[in-house]
Scaffold this motif. Structure first.
Motif, short mmCIF file in Angstrom:
data_model
loop_
_atom_site.label_atom_id
_atom_site.label_comp_id
_atom_site.label_asym_id
_atom_site.label_seq_id
_atom_site.Cartn_x
_atom_site.Cartn_y
_atom_site.Cartn_z
N LEU A 105 0.79 -1.23 0.00
CA LEU A 105 0.00 0.00 0.00
C LEU A 105 0.82 1.28 0.00
O LEU A 105 0.27 2.36 -0.22
CB LEU A 105 -0.95 0.02 1.21
CG LEU A 105 -1.90 -1.18 1.34
CD1 LEU A 105 -2.69 -1.08 2.63
CD2 LEU A 105 -2.80 -1.27 0.13
N PHE A 106 2.13 1.17 0.24
CA PHE A 106 2.96 2.36 0.41
C PHE A 106 4.09 2.40 -0.61
O PHE A 106 4.59 1.37 -1.04
CB PHE A 106 3.51 2.42 1.84
CG PHE A 106 2.44 2.64 2.87
CD1 PHE A 106 2.06 3.92 3.23
CD2 PHE A 106 1.78 1.56 3.44
CE1 PHE A 106 1.06 4.12 4.16
CE2 PHE A 106 0.77 1.76 4.37
CZ PHE A 106 0.41 3.05 4.73
N SER A 107 4.51 3.62 -0.95
CA SER A 107 5.56 3.83 -1.94
C SER A 107 6.91 3.34 -1.41
O SER A 107 7.11 3.16 -0.21
CB SER A 107 5.66 5.32 -2.29
OG SER A 107 6.18 6.05 -1.18
N LYS A 108 7.84 3.17 -2.33
CA LYS A 108 9.20 2.78 -1.97
C LYS A 108 9.83 3.82 -1.05
O LYS A 108 10.53 3.50 -0.10
CB LYS A 108 10.06 2.58 -3.22
CG LYS A 108 9.54 1.53 -4.18
CD LYS A 108 9.81 0.15 -3.66
CE LYS A 108 9.41 -0.87 -4.72
NZ LYS A 108 8.67 -1.98 -4.18
N ARG A 109 9.59 5.09 -1.34
CA ARG A 109 10.12 6.18 -0.50
C ARG A 109 9.58 6.08 0.92
O ARG A 109 10.32 6.20 1.89
CB ARG A 109 9.75 7.53 -1.13
CG ARG A 109 10.24 8.74 -0.34
CD ARG A 109 9.87 10.03 -1.07
NE ARG A 109 8.54 10.47 -0.76
CZ ARG A 109 8.26 11.55 -0.03
NH1 ARG A 109 9.23 12.30 0.45
NH2 ARG A 109 7.02 11.90 0.19
N PHE A 110 8.27 5.84 1.04
CA PHE A 110 7.65 5.71 2.36
C PHE A 110 8.23 4.49 3.08
O PHE A 110 8.57 4.56 4.26
CB PHE A 110 6.13 5.57 2.21
CG PHE A 110 5.38 5.76 3.50
CD1 PHE A 110 4.77 6.97 3.78
CD2 PHE A 110 5.28 4.74 4.43
CE1 PHE A 110 4.06 7.15 4.97
CE2 PHE A 110 4.60 4.91 5.61
CZ PHE A 110 3.98 6.12 5.89
N GLY A 137 2.79 0.81 -11.97
CA GLY A 137 1.46 0.78 -12.55
C GLY A 137 0.32 0.73 -11.54
O GLY A 137 -0.84 0.60 -11.92
N LYS A 138 0.62 0.85 -10.25
CA LYS A 138 -0.47 0.82 -9.27
C LYS A 138 -0.34 1.99 -8.29
O LYS A 138 0.77 2.46 -8.02
CB LYS A 138 -0.50 -0.51 -8.52
CG LYS A 138 0.65 -0.74 -7.60
CD LYS A 138 0.47 -2.02 -6.80
CE LYS A 138 1.48 -2.03 -5.68
NZ LYS A 138 1.13 -2.86 -4.59
N PRO A 139 -1.47 2.47 -7.78
CA PRO A 139 -1.43 3.58 -6.83
C PRO A 139 -0.93 3.11 -5.47
O PRO A 139 -1.30 2.03 -5.00
CB PRO A 139 -2.88 4.04 -6.77
CG PRO A 139 -3.70 2.87 -7.17
CD PRO A 139 -2.83 2.06 -8.10
N VAL A 140 -0.07 3.92 -4.85
CA VAL A 140 0.45 3.65 -3.51
C VAL A 140 0.51 4.96 -2.73
O VAL A 140 0.60 6.04 -3.31
CB VAL A 140 1.84 2.98 -3.55
CG1 VAL A 140 1.75 1.54 -4.06
CG2 VAL A 140 2.82 3.78 -4.38
N ILE A 141 0.49 4.86 -1.42
CA ILE A 141 0.53 6.03 -0.55
C ILE A 141 1.97 6.48 -0.39
O ILE A 141 2.84 5.68 -0.03
CB ILE A 141 -0.10 5.71 0.82
CG1 ILE A 141 -1.58 5.34 0.64
CG2 ILE A 141 0.07 6.87 1.80
CD1 ILE A 141 -2.21 4.67 1.85
#
Length: 182
Positions: free
Chosen positions: A61-66, A152-156
């Motif tokens: 659910l979360f971005s690589k940065r997060f 290709g997918k939405p993440v927080i």
């Protein structure tokens, strides 16, 4: 023979439109999943608590940065668990910004317009409905999520709690925790 290229064109156009529409419709999906976990947590006792930063939801659910910021912040846990493993870096629920609360009510999730690759998703909810004082009981909490697309997918990519017309940043908080500043 002329109908085949025309049919192909319409089929290809329909596929592109439906793909773009599906992608746009899914931008709030990771936020919905985080809010579903959070809502369930506040309806249950501590034994049933599921952390949004457990390995599976964190990775999905979360971005690589997060994720990277969380990994660094987790080196400074807020508490130790019963099995002497470090807990997470927060001593509270980051979505509700609290350690206490009531079952969440009237949750609304509204995506905004994307800008520079980030789609804001505004979440509002009542957190204190079990309190007798009317002003507190009817107060509405706001949390803004930054959603980006990775793979290709939405993440927080970040979470902002909003209070008194100010927004904080969970990413900034994790960066401070990683430096031992909290």
């Amino acid at each position: 023979m002329r109908t085949a290229p025309l049919a192909f064109f319409f089929a290809a156009f329909a596929t592109v439109v439906s793909t773009e529409t599906a992608g746009a419709a899914d931008v709030a999906e990771p936020v919905r999943q985080v809010m579903a976990i959070t809502k369930t947590n506040w309806e249950s006792v501590d034994a049933g608590w599921k952390f949004i930063f457990d390995p599976d939801p964190l990775a999905k659910l979360f971005s690589k940065r997060f994720q990277a910021a969380y990994k660094e912040a987790a080196k400074h846990p807020a508490y130790d668990t019963e099995n002497n493993e470090p807990g997470d870096p927060f001593g509270y629920d980051v979505v509700t910004n609290s350690q206490d609360g009531c079952p969440l009510q009237d949750i609304s999730i509204v995506p905004g317009a994307a800008k520079d690759g980030v789609t804001p998703v505004k979440v509002r909810f009542k957190q204190w409905t079990c309190i007798d004082e009317e002003d507190i009981k009817n107060s509405v909490s706001e949390v803004d999520f930054d959603v980006v697309t990775e793979g290709g997918k939405p993440v927080i990519d970040d979470i902002h709690r909003v209070a008194d017309n100010e927004r904080d940043s969970v990413i900034a908080e994790m960066q401070s925790l990683a430096k031992g500043q909290q």
